[in-house]
Design a protein around this motif. Structure first.
Motif, PDB file in Angstrom:
ATOM      1  N   LEU A   1     -15.319  -3.494  23.036  1.00  0.00           N
ATOM      2  CA  LEU A   1     -16.207  -4.434  23.720  1.00  0.00           C
ATOM      3  C   LEU A   1     -17.558  -4.472  23.028  1.00  0.00           C
ATOM      4  CD1 LEU A   1     -17.860  -2.765  26.789  1.00  0.00           C
ATOM      5  CD2 LEU A   1     -16.286  -1.472  25.328  1.00  0.00           C
ATOM      6  N   ARG A   2     -18.406  -5.401  23.465  1.00  0.00           N
ATOM      7  CA  ARG A   2     -19.803  -5.413  23.040  1.00  0.00           C
ATOM      8  C   ARG A   2     -20.644  -4.728  24.123  1.00  0.00           C
ATOM      9  NH1 ARG A   2     -21.161  -7.534  18.509  1.00  0.00           N
ATOM     10  NH2 ARG A   2     -19.739  -8.948  17.419  1.00  0.00           N
ATOM     11  N   HIS A   3     -21.564  -3.907  23.682  1.00  0.00           N
ATOM     12  CA  HIS A   3     -22.394  -3.162  24.621  1.00  0.00           C
ATOM     13  C   HIS A   3     -23.148  -4.142  25.518  1.00  0.00           C
ATOM     14  CE1 HIS A   3     -25.467  -0.463  26.188  1.00  0.00           C
ATOM     15  NE2 HIS A   3     -24.715   0.549  25.775  1.00  0.00           N
ATOM     16  N   PRO A   4     -23.139  -3.938  26.835  1.00  0.00           N
ATOM     17  CA  PRO A   4     -23.749  -4.904  27.754  1.00  0.00           C
ATOM     18  C   PRO A   4     -25.259  -5.016  27.648  1.00  0.00           C
ATOM     19  CG  PRO A   4     -23.122  -2.908  28.921  1.00  0.00           C
ATOM     20  CD  PRO A   4     -22.529  -2.800  27.555  1.00  0.00           C
ATOM     21  N   ALA A   5     -25.912  -4.032  27.064  1.00  0.00           N
ATOM     22  CA  ALA A   5     -27.369  -4.083  26.921  1.00  0.00           C
ATOM     23  C   ALA A   5     -27.812  -4.463  25.517  1.00  0.00           C
ATOM     24  CB  ALA A   5     -27.988  -2.739  27.309  1.00  0.00           C
ATOM     25  N   THR A   6     -27.099  -3.974  24.489  1.00  0.00           N
ATOM     26  CA  THR A   6     -27.540  -4.174  23.103  1.00  0.00           C
ATOM     27  C   THR A   6     -26.719  -5.201  22.344  1.00  0.00           C
ATOM     28  OG1 THR A   6     -26.090  -2.465  22.191  1.00  0.00           O
ATOM     29  CG2 THR A   6     -28.242  -1.758  23.065  1.00  0.00           C
ATOM     30  N   GLY A   7     -25.515  -5.500  22.824  1.00  0.00           N
ATOM     31  CA  GLY A   7     -24.636  -6.411  22.104  1.00  0.00           C
ATOM     32  C   GLY A   7     -23.889  -5.757  20.958  1.00  0.00           C
ATOM     33  N   GLN A   8     -24.102  -4.461  20.739  1.00  0.00           N
ATOM     34  CA  GLN A   8     -23.435  -3.752  19.653  1.00  0.00           C
ATOM     35  C   GLN A   8     -21.936  -3.684  19.894  1.00  0.00           C
ATOM     36  OE1 GLN A   8     -24.700   0.310  19.297  1.00  0.00           O
ATOM     37  NE2 GLN A   8     -23.272   0.801  17.650  1.00  0.00           N
ATOM     38  N   ALA A   9     -21.147  -3.898  18.830  1.00  0.00           N
ATOM     39  CA  ALA A   9     -19.694  -3.763  18.936  1.00  0.00           C
ATOM     40  C   ALA A   9     -19.343  -2.288  19.105  1.00  0.00           C
ATOM     41  CB  ALA A   9     -19.023  -4.332  17.700  1.00  0.00           C
ATOM     42  N   MET A  10     -18.486  -1.994  20.071  1.00  0.00           N
ATOM     43  CA  MET A  10     -18.104  -0.614  20.371  1.00  0.00           C
ATOM     44  C   MET A  10     -16.579  -0.534  20.480  1.00  0.00           C
ATOM     45  SD  MET A  10     -20.939   0.306  23.298  1.00  0.00           S
ATOM     46  CE  MET A  10     -21.029   2.048  22.884  1.00  0.00           C
ATOM     47  N   ARG A  11     -16.038   0.556  19.986  1.00  0.00           N
ATOM     48  CA  ARG A  11     -14.595   0.788  20.074  1.00  0.00           C
ATOM     49  C   ARG A  11     -14.364   2.262  20.403  1.00  0.00           C
ATOM     50  NH1 ARG A  11      -9.646  -1.446  17.724  1.00  0.00           N
ATOM     51  NH2 ARG A  11      -8.120   0.226  17.386  1.00  0.00           N
ATOM     52  N   PHE A  12     -13.538   2.499  21.410  1.00  0.00           N
ATOM     53  CA  PHE A  12     -13.229   3.861  21.833  1.00  0.00           C
ATOM     54  C   PHE A  12     -11.720   4.053  21.779  1.00  0.00           C
ATOM     55  CE2 PHE A  12     -17.010   2.365  24.077  1.00  0.00           C
ATOM     56  CZ  PHE A  12     -17.946   3.299  23.651  1.00  0.00           C
ATOM     57  N   GLU A  13     -11.295   5.222  21.304  1.00  0.00           N
ATOM     58  CA  GLU A  13      -9.868   5.515  21.194  1.00  0.00           C
ATOM     59  C   GLU A  13      -9.587   6.920  21.690  1.00  0.00           C
ATOM     60  OE1 GLU A  13      -7.712   4.340  17.671  1.00  0.00           O
ATOM     61  OE2 GLU A  13      -9.483   3.316  16.879  1.00  0.00           O
ATOM     62  N   ARG A  14      -8.481   7.046  22.400  1.00  0.00           N
ATOM     63  CA  ARG A  14      -7.983   8.358  22.826  1.00  0.00           C
ATOM     64  C   ARG A  14      -6.473   8.360  22.637  1.00  0.00           C
ATOM     65  NH1 ARG A  14     -11.058  12.748  23.450  1.00  0.00           N
ATOM     66  NH2 ARG A  14      -9.693  13.508  25.100  1.00  0.00           N
ATOM     67  N   PRO A  15      -5.933   9.310  21.897  1.00  0.00           N
ATOM     68  CA  PRO A  15      -4.494   9.324  21.650  1.00  0.00           C
ATOM     69  C   PRO A  15      -3.708   9.610  22.924  1.00  0.00           C
ATOM     70  CG  PRO A  15      -5.507  11.347  20.859  1.00  0.00           C
ATOM     71  CD  PRO A  15      -6.634  10.441  21.248  1.00  0.00           C
ATOM     72  N   ALA A  16      -2.493   9.109  22.967  1.00  0.00           N
ATOM     73  CA  ALA A  16      -1.624   9.381  24.112  1.00  0.00           C
ATOM     74  C   ALA A  16      -1.320  10.871  24.180  1.00  0.00           C
ATOM     75  CB  ALA A  16      -0.333   8.582  23.996  1.00  0.00           C
ATOM     76  N   PRO A  17      -1.396  11.464  25.382  1.00  0.00           N
ATOM     77  CA  PRO A  17      -1.146  12.902  25.522  1.00  0.00           C
ATOM     78  C   PRO A  17       0.327  13.220  25.715  1.00  0.00           C
ATOM     79  CG  PRO A  17      -1.857  12.025  27.613  1.00  0.00           C
ATOM     80  CD  PRO A  17      -1.847  10.859  26.647  1.00  0.00           C
ATOM     81  N   PHE A  18       1.198  12.380  25.178  1.00  0.00           N
ATOM     82  CA  PHE A  18       2.638  12.604  25.305  1.00  0.00           C
ATOM     83  C   PHE A  18       3.319  12.088  24.047  1.00  0.00           C
ATOM     84  CE2 PHE A  18       1.498   8.789  27.863  1.00  0.00           C
ATOM     85  CZ  PHE A  18       2.031   7.804  27.037  1.00  0.00           C
ATOM     86  N   GLY A  19       4.563  12.491  23.877  1.00  0.00           N
ATOM     87  CA  GLY A  19       5.330  12.080  22.709  1.00  0.00           C
ATOM     88  C   GLY A  19       6.808  12.281  22.943  1.00  0.00           C
ATOM     89  N   ARG A  20       7.549  12.302  21.860  1.00  0.00           N
ATOM     90  CA  ARG A  20       9.012  12.410  21.950  1.00  0.00           C
ATOM     91  C   ARG A  20       9.441  13.646  22.723  1.00  0.00           C
ATOM     92  NH1 ARG A  20      13.006  11.733  16.714  1.00  0.00           N
ATOM     93  NH2 ARG A  20      14.993  11.997  17.819  1.00  0.00           N
ATOM     94  N   GLU A  21       8.669  14.723  22.574  1.00  0.00           N
ATOM     95  CA  GLU A  21       9.027  15.980  23.247  1.00  0.00           C
ATOM     96  C   GLU A  21       8.947  15.878  24.768  1.00  0.00           C
ATOM     97  OE1 GLU A  21       4.629  16.006  22.441  1.00  0.00           O
ATOM     98  OE2 GLU A  21       6.437  15.444  21.329  1.00  0.00           O
ATOM     99  N   ASP A  22       8.305  14.821  25.289  1.00  0.00           N
ATOM    100  CA  ASP A  22       8.175  14.676  26.734  1.00  0.00           C
ATOM    101  C   ASP A  22       9.299  13.847  27.358  1.00  0.00           C
ATOM    102  OD1 ASP A  22       5.480  15.937  27.370  1.00  0.00           O
ATOM    103  OD2 ASP A  22       4.976  14.611  25.704  1.00  0.00           O
ATOM    104  N   VAL A  23      10.215  13.367  26.512  1.00  0.00           N
ATOM    105  CA  VAL A  23      11.390  12.654  27.012  1.00  0.00           C
ATOM    106  C   VAL A  23      12.459  13.663  27.352  1.00  0.00           C
ATOM    107  CG1 VAL A  23      13.160  10.938  26.491  1.00  0.00           C
ATOM    108  CG2 VAL A  23      10.835  10.647  25.593  1.00  0.00           C
ATOM    109  N   ARG A  24      12.935  13.583  28.579  1.00  0.00           N
ATOM    110  CA  ARG A  24      13.910  14.564  29.063  1.00  0.00           C
ATOM    111  C   ARG A  24      15.338  14.084  28.798  1.00  0.00           C
ATOM    112  NH1 ARG A  24      11.389  15.919  35.047  1.00  0.00           N
ATOM    113  NH2 ARG A  24       9.769  17.393  34.362  1.00  0.00           N
ATOM    114  N   GLY A  25      15.915  14.609  27.746  1.00  0.00           N
ATOM    115  CA  GLY A  25      17.337  14.446  27.480  1.00  0.00           C
ATOM    116  C   GLY A  25      17.825  13.021  27.343  1.00  0.00           C
ATOM    117  N   CYS A  26      19.095  12.878  27.215  1.00  0.00           N
ATOM    118  CA  CYS A  26      19.745  11.588  27.090  1.00  0.00           C
ATOM    119  C   CYS A  26      20.189  11.120  28.476  1.00  0.00           C
ATOM    120  CB  CYS A  26      20.966  11.675  26.172  1.00  0.00           C
ATOM    121  SG  CYS A  26      20.532  12.084  24.467  1.00  0.00           S
ATOM    122  N   PRO A  27      20.281   9.804  28.678  1.00  0.00           N
ATOM    123  CA  PRO A  27      20.704   9.295  29.985  1.00  0.00           C
ATOM    124  C   PRO A  27      22.142   9.654  30.287  1.00  0.00           C
ATOM    125  CG  PRO A  27      20.608   7.528  28.374  1.00  0.00           C
ATOM    126  CD  PRO A  27      20.052   8.730  27.705  1.00  0.00           C
TER     127      PRO A  27
END
Length: 221
Positions: free
Chosen positions: A195-221
């Motif tokens: 987004l653009r900062h609501p006060a300054t107009g500066q472009a901002m980008r925030f990222e957080r990786p997903a806290p899960f992956g293949r190891e969190d899938v429980r077995g086969c159906p």
């Protein structure tokens, strides 16, 4: 920086960006047992912090809060004007093998007899989601997807993915017992806010990786 079971990603005089854990409400719910929430925890430290948007209780990831009423108004207008770009990751049931962006264009409305569930209905509000595949795991019959909601309807990603036969693993609202049992939590995470900062107009980008992956899938159906 950890504080009260959420992660502070960014702080300035005008806004806060937080990484919400799964299982925590964004705002208070009905009943004494639902008063603990992200906004209450944040306001203990930043009393001027105000809610701008929400994530489902079961969803983890980036949440933006305004500091003061004027910043809340500006940020709310940015969300309403679709000037805030969001991206999510999810692990879904089945093999969704599309390396190119696909679109789900399906209007949503409240499923009143089964609230808080939502449903696809021609009379609903326009709802658009883009998705593509990051990885497929055939042995586990699961896929890791990248998601971009172009609208912000309640439960949009969950309903849209279920509608194409790829329910998010661990989804207690839209998944059957088999899908629910395949993960300990809803495997949906808000990874990017831009987004653009609501006060300054500066472009901002925030990222957080997903806290899960293949190891969190429980077995086969």
């Amino acid at each position: 920086m950890e504080a009260d079971d959420f992660t502070l990603v960014h702080e300035d005089d005008h806004l806060l960006v937080l990484d919400k854990p799964a299982g925590l409400l964004c705002v208070p719910g009905r009943g004494e047992d639902k008063q603990d929430c992200l906004s209450a925890r944040v306001q203990r430290r930043w009393p001027d912090a105000l809610v701008v948007h929400r994530l489902d209780m079961a969803t983890s990831g980036l949440v933006l809060m305004a500091r003061g009423a004027e910043m809340q108004r500006r940020l709310s207008e940015a969300f309403a004007g679709r000037q805030v770009w969001k991206r999510y990751e999810a692990i879904v049931d089945g093999i969704a093998d599309s390396r190119h962006w696909q679109t789900i264009d399906a209007p949503l409305m409240a499923d009143w007899p089964r609230r808080p569930l939502q449903k696809i209905d021609p009379e609903g509000k326009p709802s658009l989601t883009r998705w593509r595949t990051l990885e497929t795991w055939p042995q586990q019959d699961a896929s890791h997807l990248l998601l971009e909601p172009h609208t912000g309807r309640s439960h949009q990603l969950r309903v849209h993915l279920a509608s194409i036969g790829h329910t998010i693993l661990g989804d207690a609202l839209y998944g059957d017992a088999r899908v629910q049992a395949r993960a300990a939590r809803l495997l949906l995470h808000a990874t990017v806010l831009q987004l653009r900062h609501p006060a300054t107009g500066q472009a901002m980008r925030f990222e957080r990786p997903a806290p899960f992956g293949r190891e969190d899938v429980r077995g086969c159906p």
